[in-house]
Design a protein around this motif. Structure first.
Motif, PDB file in Angstrom:
ATOM      1  N   GLY A   1       0.807  -1.216   0.000  1.00  0.00           N
ATOM      2  CA  GLY A   1       0.000   0.000   0.000  1.00  0.00           C
ATOM      3  C   GLY A   1       0.841   1.268   0.000  1.00  0.00           C
ATOM      4  N   PHE A   2       0.335   2.299   0.668  1.00  0.00           N
ATOM      5  CA  PHE A   2       0.954   3.617   0.645  1.00  0.00           C
ATOM      6  C   PHE A   2       1.171   4.127   2.060  1.00  0.00           C
ATOM      7  CE2 PHE A   2      -1.390   2.909  -3.185  1.00  0.00           C
ATOM      8  CZ  PHE A   2      -0.617   3.446  -4.193  1.00  0.00           C
ATOM      9  N   VAL A   3       2.141   5.002   2.200  1.00  0.00           N
ATOM     10  CA  VAL A   3       2.350   5.710   3.450  1.00  0.00           C
ATOM     11  C   VAL A   3       2.443   7.182   3.110  1.00  0.00           C
ATOM     12  CG1 VAL A   3       4.844   5.312   3.365  1.00  0.00           C
ATOM     13  CG2 VAL A   3       3.769   5.999   5.507  1.00  0.00           C
ATOM     14  N   GLY A   4       1.485   7.962   3.600  1.00  0.00           N
ATOM     15  CA  GLY A   4       1.472   9.384   3.300  1.00  0.00           C
ATOM     16  C   GLY A   4       1.317   9.635   1.826  1.00  0.00           C
ATOM     17  N   ARG A   5       2.347  10.203   1.204  1.00  0.00           N
ATOM     18  CA  ARG A   5       2.259  10.602  -0.194  1.00  0.00           C
ATOM     19  C   ARG A   5       2.813   9.560  -1.158  1.00  0.00           C
ATOM     20  NH1 ARG A   5       7.441  14.519  -1.547  1.00  0.00           N
ATOM     21  NH2 ARG A   5       9.007  13.009  -0.935  1.00  0.00           N
ATOM     22  N   ALA A   6       3.399   8.485  -0.667  1.00  0.00           N
ATOM     23  CA  ALA A   6       4.185   7.617  -1.544  1.00  0.00           C
ATOM     24  C   ALA A   6       3.863   6.141  -1.341  1.00  0.00           C
ATOM     25  CB  ALA A   6       5.671   7.852  -1.289  1.00  0.00           C
ATOM     26  N   PRO A   7       3.997   5.340  -2.416  1.00  0.00           N
ATOM     27  CA  PRO A   7       3.843   3.892  -2.269  1.00  0.00           C
ATOM     28  C   PRO A   7       5.041   3.305  -1.542  1.00  0.00           C
ATOM     29  CG  PRO A   7       4.539   4.427  -4.499  1.00  0.00           C
ATOM     30  CD  PRO A   7       4.258   5.731  -3.814  1.00  0.00           C
ATOM     31  N   ARG A   8       4.783   2.232  -0.786  1.00  0.00           N
ATOM     32  CA  ARG A   8       5.886   1.548  -0.107  1.00  0.00           C
ATOM     33  C   ARG A   8       6.648   0.630  -1.051  1.00  0.00           C
ATOM     34  NH1 ARG A   8       1.618   1.139   3.792  1.00  0.00           N
ATOM     35  NH2 ARG A   8       2.084   2.222   5.750  1.00  0.00           N
ATOM     36  N   TRP A   9       6.107   0.397  -2.249  1.00  0.00           N
ATOM     37  CA  TRP A   9       6.657  -0.616  -3.146  1.00  0.00           C
ATOM     38  C   TRP A   9       7.438  -0.029  -4.323  1.00  0.00           C
ATOM     39  CZ3 TRP A   9       4.247   0.725  -7.594  1.00  0.00           C
ATOM     40  CH2 TRP A   9       2.967   1.282  -7.502  1.00  0.00           C
ATOM     41  N   ALA A  10       7.646   1.276  -4.343  1.00  0.00           N
ATOM     42  CA  ALA A  10       8.385   1.898  -5.446  1.00  0.00           C
ATOM     43  C   ALA A  10       9.248   3.026  -4.908  1.00  0.00           C
ATOM     44  CB  ALA A  10       7.420   2.424  -6.513  1.00  0.00           C
ATOM     45  N   ILE A  11      10.320   3.313  -5.631  1.00  0.00           N
ATOM     46  CA  ILE A  11      11.213   4.404  -5.227  1.00  0.00           C
ATOM     47  C   ILE A  11      11.874   4.985  -6.477  1.00  0.00           C
ATOM     48  CG2 ILE A  11      13.323   3.023  -4.935  1.00  0.00           C
ATOM     49  CD1 ILE A  11      13.727   4.663  -2.276  1.00  0.00           C
ATOM     50  N   ALA A  12      12.148   6.284  -6.431  1.00  0.00           N
ATOM     51  CA  ALA A  12      12.851   6.958  -7.530  1.00  0.00           C
ATOM     52  C   ALA A  12      14.296   7.193  -7.107  1.00  0.00           C
ATOM     53  CB  ALA A  12      12.170   8.276  -7.863  1.00  0.00           C
ATOM     54  N   TRP A  13      15.219   6.558  -7.797  1.00  0.00           N
ATOM     55  CA  TRP A  13      16.637   6.722  -7.497  1.00  0.00           C
ATOM     56  C   TRP A  13      17.170   7.809  -8.418  1.00  0.00           C
ATOM     57  CZ3 TRP A  13      20.345   1.947  -6.758  1.00  0.00           C
ATOM     58  CH2 TRP A  13      21.585   2.402  -6.302  1.00  0.00           C
ATOM     59  N   LYS A  14      17.457   8.978  -7.843  1.00  0.00           N
ATOM     60  CA  LYS A  14      17.845  10.153  -8.610  1.00  0.00           C
ATOM     61  C   LYS A  14      19.343  10.158  -8.913  1.00  0.00           C
ATOM     62  CE  LYS A  14      13.832  12.389  -8.552  1.00  0.00           C
ATOM     63  NZ  LYS A  14      13.764  13.702  -7.893  1.00  0.00           N
ATOM     64  N   PHE A  15      19.669  10.784 -10.031  1.00  0.00           N
ATOM     65  CA  PHE A  15      21.072  10.997 -10.384  1.00  0.00           C
ATOM     66  C   PHE A  15      21.617  12.199  -9.616  1.00  0.00           C
ATOM     67  CE2 PHE A  15      19.609   9.124 -14.585  1.00  0.00           C
ATOM     68  CZ  PHE A  15      20.117   7.867 -14.295  1.00  0.00           C
ATOM     69  N   PRO A  16      22.930  12.314  -9.494  1.00  0.00           N
ATOM     70  CA  PRO A  16      23.522  13.449  -8.778  1.00  0.00           C
ATOM     71  C   PRO A  16      23.124  14.785  -9.395  1.00  0.00           C
ATOM     72  CG  PRO A  16      25.153  11.727  -9.132  1.00  0.00           C
ATOM     73  CD  PRO A  16      23.945  11.339  -9.927  1.00  0.00           C
ATOM     74  N   ALA A  17      23.110  15.827  -8.545  1.00  0.00           N
ATOM     75  CA  ALA A  17      22.706  17.158  -8.978  1.00  0.00           C
ATOM     76  C   ALA A  17      23.816  17.836  -9.779  1.00  0.00           C
ATOM     77  CB  ALA A  17      22.357  18.011  -7.760  1.00  0.00           C
ATOM     78  N   GLU A  18      23.421  18.893 -10.523  1.00  0.00           N
ATOM     79  CA  GLU A  18      24.371  19.673 -11.304  1.00  0.00           C
ATOM     80  C   GLU A  18      24.822  20.895 -10.514  1.00  0.00           C
ATOM     81  OE1 GLU A  18      23.269  19.616 -15.733  1.00  0.00           O
ATOM     82  OE2 GLU A  18      21.361  19.335 -14.712  1.00  0.00           O
ATOM     83  N   GLN A  19      26.027  21.386 -10.817  1.00  0.00           N
ATOM     84  CA  GLN A  19      26.597  22.483 -10.039  1.00  0.00           C
ATOM     85  C   GLN A  19      27.149  23.581 -10.944  1.00  0.00           C
ATOM     86  OE1 GLN A  19      29.517  20.933  -7.306  1.00  0.00           O
ATOM     87  NE2 GLN A  19      28.023  19.780  -6.116  1.00  0.00           N
ATOM     88  N   ALA A  20      27.277  24.787 -10.362  1.00  0.00           N
ATOM     89  CA  ALA A  20      27.856  25.940 -11.053  1.00  0.00           C
ATOM     90  C   ALA A  20      28.301  26.937  -9.997  1.00  0.00           C
ATOM     91  CB  ALA A  20      26.840  26.573 -11.996  1.00  0.00           C
ATOM     92  N   THR A  21      29.021  27.990 -10.416  1.00  0.00           N
ATOM     93  CA  THR A  21      29.434  29.048  -9.489  1.00  0.00           C
ATOM     94  C   THR A  21      28.958  30.399 -10.005  1.00  0.00           C
ATOM     95  OG1 THR A  21      31.565  29.352 -10.588  1.00  0.00           O
ATOM     96  CG2 THR A  21      31.490  27.800  -8.737  1.00  0.00           C
ATOM     97  N   THR A  22      28.697  31.330  -9.074  1.00  0.00           N
ATOM     98  CA  THR A  22      28.309  32.697  -9.429  1.00  0.00           C
ATOM     99  C   THR A  22      28.586  33.598  -8.238  1.00  0.00           C
ATOM    100  OG1 THR A  22      26.553  34.065 -10.366  1.00  0.00           O
ATOM    101  CG2 THR A  22      25.915  32.485  -8.668  1.00  0.00           C
TER     102      THR A  22
END
Length: 722
Positions: free
Chosen positions: A336-357
Motif C-alpha cells: 500500500g501507501f504511506v502518506g504521499r508515496a507507495p511503499r513498493w516503489a522508489i525513484a533513485w535520482k542521479f547526482p545534482a548539477e553544479q555551477a558558481t556565481t
C-alpha cells in the motif's frame, strides 16, 4: 533550548551522535524548514531548493524519528503530493490518487528501501525481491481513463487527488490509443508521462526564439503584437506548457510523445506482475519505455542504476533517475501507501548539477507563520541549461555555518527544475571588505521584533495579526487551490484587495460582492479594458462557488501551524463535522482533558500537533475570525462509507502486542483502508482492541473498560483477510 540546539553545526552531526535534547531540537528545526519549503513549492510554485536537498531534509527527519521514536512530532511532510491545478482548466478527480515517490540518492538508500519492504511484509532476508527498472522521464504525469476500451478523459496529476482536464489536448497525441484491443477491463485508469525528446526540444526552442525576435522587431516598428512568446528552459517545461494550452490546435503543433507505465483505478486486475502489466500496455497499443528492464534482485538493480547513469547522455530524452517498482502486484497491494508515496516503489535520482556565481545580496521574506527566510540574490548563471538568479539560504544558522557573505563567489547545486541551493563559498575569491551577514532582529514588513523560539532554527516575526506580510500570506494560503480553491484569487489579486482595505480576513473574501463597483473601477479590473470586463464577475462567481467545501479543505485553509493537507484529512475524518471539531478543540485547550487525550491519540497527530491546535483555539481573535468565517462558509461533513459487511468503517481501533501474520504497520494500514480510525491509546471511545502476543497494559485497560477485544485471527477474519 540547549546550546547544542542553536549550534550551527548541529545539522552536520550524525544521527547516532545526537542526544535526546539535540534530537528534539533538530526535529523541531527540520519541521519548520520542511514546512517552509512545502509552502514555497505547493503554494507559490517557486521552490527555493533542489529536489536532492529537499529530500535530504526529509530523510534526516525520518532517520532521527527512527532513532528516537519517542520524540516523533508527527508533522512530517512526507504525505504531501504534487502541485496545484492551473487556471483555465476544469478539474477531474482521479479514481485512485496519483501519488509521488520517495527518493533514493545512493546504494544505501535503495538497500534500506528493500529492507523496509522485507520488514513490512515480514519476509526473510533470503527472499528475492524482483523489480522493474524504468528510466524516470522528466515530463508531465497524466492519468488516462478508458471505459469499455474507449478513451473518455485525461487529466494531469495536479494535487494528486484532482488534476486539470486536458482531454482535448491529449487527443492530439499520436501515441495515445483511442481504443484498447480486447480483452480489457470495463474501466481502467492508465498513467503515463507526456514528454518532448531532446532533438525536438532544441528545434522547438529555436522556433520560439525566432518568434520572440520577430515579435520584438514588430513592436519596435510600432506594429500590434500578440501575447509574449514563451521560450522554455528545458524539455519538461516545454512538454508541460504544450499540453496545458487552452487551444488544442496549439498542442497539436507541438512534438509531444507519451510513455505509459502505471495503473490507477481498475474494475479488474489485468496482470499479476508489473512486467505483465507493461506487456498488457504494449498489447493495447501504448508505447512503453524500451529501456525498462526486469531485474531479478537488488544486485541487478544496483547494476542497472550504474548502466543508466552511463547511458543517460546518449538517450534521446531527458531522465533524472530510475524508478524501481516491486514486480509482484500482490505484494504491491499489501504494501500500500504511506502518506504521499507507495511503499513498493522508489525513484533513485542521479547526482545534482553544479555551477558558481557571485552573491549580490540577501533578501528576507516573511511567511504566513511569521517565518523570516533569507533568499540569495545572485548574478544570473546557467545551471543545467536553466538561468537562475535566486537560491535558498534556509535560515540564519545556515548562513553562519556556510559563512556566506555578500560579494562571495558561491557554489550552486541544482537537481530537477527548481531554484538551486548554495552549497558553499569559494573562499579564495572572497572580497577583502566582505562582512558576515547580520540577520535582522526586526520584521522587514512591520518592524516588530523577530524572535527565535526554543528548539527552532527559524526566526519569526512577533507582529502576528498586525503584520501585513503574515496577513497577506495567510489570505493567499486560504485561497490556494488545495485549500479553498478560489479561482482567480492568486497572490497578486489578494495583495490588491488587502492594500485597498477590502479584505483583511478570510470572511471578508465572501463579502466582496458588496464592493463590486469599487473593484470594477480599478485599472486591470474592468475600468478600461474589455479584456478585463468580466474579471470581477468571474471572481465573485468563483467565491460563491466555494461557500461549501470539503471539511478537510476548510481545516487546511485556516493555515494552522503544522496542519498540512494530510493532517487536515486526519482531523476531518476523525471529527466528521465543523461543529463537532470546534467543540472538541475548545475542550482540548484544557491540558489533561479527555478531548486533549483523544486529539493527541489520533494516529498521525500526536501531542505536539495537539498543542498547536489548542494554542490556535485558545486565542480569542482566532476563534472570532473562525466563527466569522463559519457564518459565510459551510464545510461539508466527512462521511466514511462502509463497504457491505465491513465492521470497521468509522470505528476506532487500537493494535497492541506482537502480531504473528503481519507487521503492525501492515495491520494499521489495512485497518485504515477499511475505513477505521487507528489510534495509539485505549479509551472508552475505542471500539476494537486487537491484541497480539505480550499485549501489556493496553489489553489490561481494554478489559477494565469492557471494550471489545479481538485476537489476531478474529481481526483477520472480520477484515476479510482469511
Amino acid at each position: 533550548m540547549s546550546d547544542q540546539a542553536s549550534d550551527p553545526g548541529l545539522r552536520a552531526r550524525q544521527v547516532d551522535a545526537l542526544t535526546d535534547e539535540e534530537a528534539q531540537a533538530e526535529l523541531a528545526a527540520l519541521a519548520a524548514e520542511i514546512a517552509h519549503h512545502d509552502e514555497r513549492y505547493h503554494r507559490l510554485d517557486a521552490p527555493e531548493i533542489s529536489d536532492a536537498d529537499y529530500d535530504s531534509l526529509v530523510r534526516r527527519n525520518r532517520a532521527i524519528e527512527a532513532r528516537f521514536p519517542e520524540l516523533v512530532r508527527d508533522d512530517s511532510p512526507s504525505r504531501r503530493v504534487g502541485a496545484e491545478t492551473a487556471e483555465g482548466f476544469s478539474k477531474l478527480r482521479h479514481g485512485v490518487p496519483m501519488l509521488s515517490l520517495d527518493n533514493a540518492f545512493a546504494d544505501a538508500d535503495f538497500l534500506e528501501f528493500c529492507a523496509s519492504i522485507r520488514r513490512f511484509l515480514r519476509l526473510e532476508a533470503t527472499e528475492t525481491l524482483a523489480f522493474m527498472g524504468e528510466p524516470k522521464i522528466d515530463g508531465l504525469s497524466i492519468n488516462l481513463t478508458y471505459e469499455d476500451g474507449i478513451f473518455v478523459r485525461g487529466a494531469t496529476r495536479g494535487d494528486g487527488t484532482e488534476g486539470e482536464d486536458v482531454t482535448r489536448n491529449l487527443l492530439t497525441l499520436a501515441d495515445l490509443p483511442r481504443q484498447l484491443t480486447a480483452p480489457f477491463p470495463a474501466r481502467i485508469e492508465i498513467r503515463g508521462e507526456v514528454f518532448m525528446d531532446k532533438a525536438d526540444f532544441l528545434q522547438f526552442r529555436a522556433q520560439q526564439e525566432r518568434a520572440a525576435e520577430e515579435r520584438d522587431e514588430r513592436r519596435a516598428r510600432g506594429e500590434k503584437v500578440g501575447p509574449a512568446v514563451t521560450i522554455p528552459a528545458n524539455p519538461r517545461n516545454a512538454a508541460a506548457g504544450s499540453l496545458r494550452q487552452l487551444d488544442p490546435a496549439i498542442t497539436a503543433q507541438r512534438p509531444l510523445k507519451l510513455f505509459a507505465y502505471a495503473m490507477g483505478d481498475a474494475s479488474e486486475q489485468p496482470a499479476e506482475t508489473h512486467e505483465g502489466w507493461l506487456q498488457r500496455l504494449r498489447d493495447w497499443g501504448f508505447t512503453v519505455n524500451p529501456v525498462s528492464e526486469l531485474l531479478a534482485d537488488e544486485e541487478a538493480a544496483l547494476g542497472f542504476q550504474k548502466r543508466m547513469a552511463e547511458q543517460r547522455a546518449g538517450l534521446s530524452y531527458d531522465i533524472d533517475g530510475v524508478v524501481y517498482k516491486l514486480n509482484r502486484l500482490d505484494w504491491q497491494r499489501r504494501l500500500g501507501f504511506v502518506g504521499r508515496a507507495p511503499r513498493w516503489a522508489i525513484a533513485w535520482k542521479f547526482p545534482a548539477e553544479q555551477a558558481t556565481t557571485v552573491l549580490l545580496g540577501i533578501d528576507i521574506q516573511v511567511g504566513r507563520t511569521g517565518a523570516l527566510t533569507p533568499r540569495a540574490v545572485m548574478q544570473p548563471v546557467s545551471v543545467g541549461g536553466v538561468m537562475v538568479s535566486h537560491a535558498s539560504l534556509h535560515n540564519e544558522d545556515e548562513i553562519a555555518r556556510k559563512d556566506v557573505r555578500i560579494g562571495d563567489t558561491v557554489i550552486l547545486q541544482r537537481a530537477g527544475d527548481v531554484i538551486p541551493q548554495i552549497l558553499g563559498v569559494v573562499t579564495e575569491k572572497r572580497p577583502e571588505d566582505a562582512q558576515p551577514f547580520a540577520f535582522p532582529d526586526r520584521c522587514p514588513a512591520c518592524g516588530s521584533h523577530a524572535v527565535r523560539p526554543p528548539g527552532e532554527v527559524v526566526k519569526r516575526c512577533t507582529g502576528g495579526l498586525v503584520c501585513p506580510a503574515q496577513t497577506v500570506e495567510r489570505l493567499i494560503h486560504f485561497a490556494r487551490r488545495n485549500a479553498m480553491d478560489i479561482e482567480g484569487l492568486g497572490a497578486e489579486n489578494v495583495q490588491k484587495l488587502f492594500d485597498e482595505g477590502l479584505v483583511k480576513s478570510p470572511a471578508d473574501i465572501f463579502r466582496l460582492a458588496r464592493h463590486a463597483d469599487t473593484m470594477r473601477s480599478w485599472e486591470g479590473w474592468g475600468a478600461r479594458s474589455k479584456k478585463d470586463a468580466k474579471k470581477v464577475a468571474n471572481l465573485l462567481a468563483a467565491i460563491e462557488a466555494r461557500r461549501s467545501v470539503p471539511f478537510e479543505r476548510f481545516i487546511f485553509a485556516l493555515g494552522i501551524r503544522r496542519i498540512g493537507e494530510a493532517n487536515a484529512k486526519l482531523l476531518a475524518r476523525h471529527y466528521h463535522s465543523f461543529p463537532a471539531w470546534r467543540a472538541k478543540m475548545l475542550a482540548a485547550t484544557t491540558i489533561g482533558s479527555e478531548a486533549r487525550e483523544e486529539l493527541g491519540s489520533i494516529q498521525g497527530i500526536g501531542p505536539a500537533i495537539a498543542t498547536e491546535l489548542a494554542e490556535f483555539f485558545v486565542e480569542p481573535r482566532n476563534l472570532a475570525a473562525l466563527d466569522d468565517l463559519a457564518g459565510e462558509v459551510t464545510p461539508q461533513e466527512t462521511v466514511v462509507v462502509a463497504a457491505e459487511g465491513n465492521p470497521f468503517a468509522g470505528k476506532t481501533v487500537v493494535f497492541t502486542g506482537s502480531l504473528q501474520t503481519m507487521s503492525r504497520d501492515e495491520a494499521e494500514a489495512q485497518a485504515e483502508r477499511l475505513g477505521a480510525k487507528v489510534t495509539k491509546s485505549v479509551s472508552k471511545k475505542t471500539d476494537f482492541v486487537i491484541v497480539g502476543a505480550d499485549a501489556g497494559s493496553k489489553a489490561t485497560k481494554a478489559a477494565e473498560l469492557g471494550l471489545r477485544v479481538l485476537t489476531e485471527a478474529e481481526w483477520r477474519g472480520m477484515a476479510g483477510l482469511g
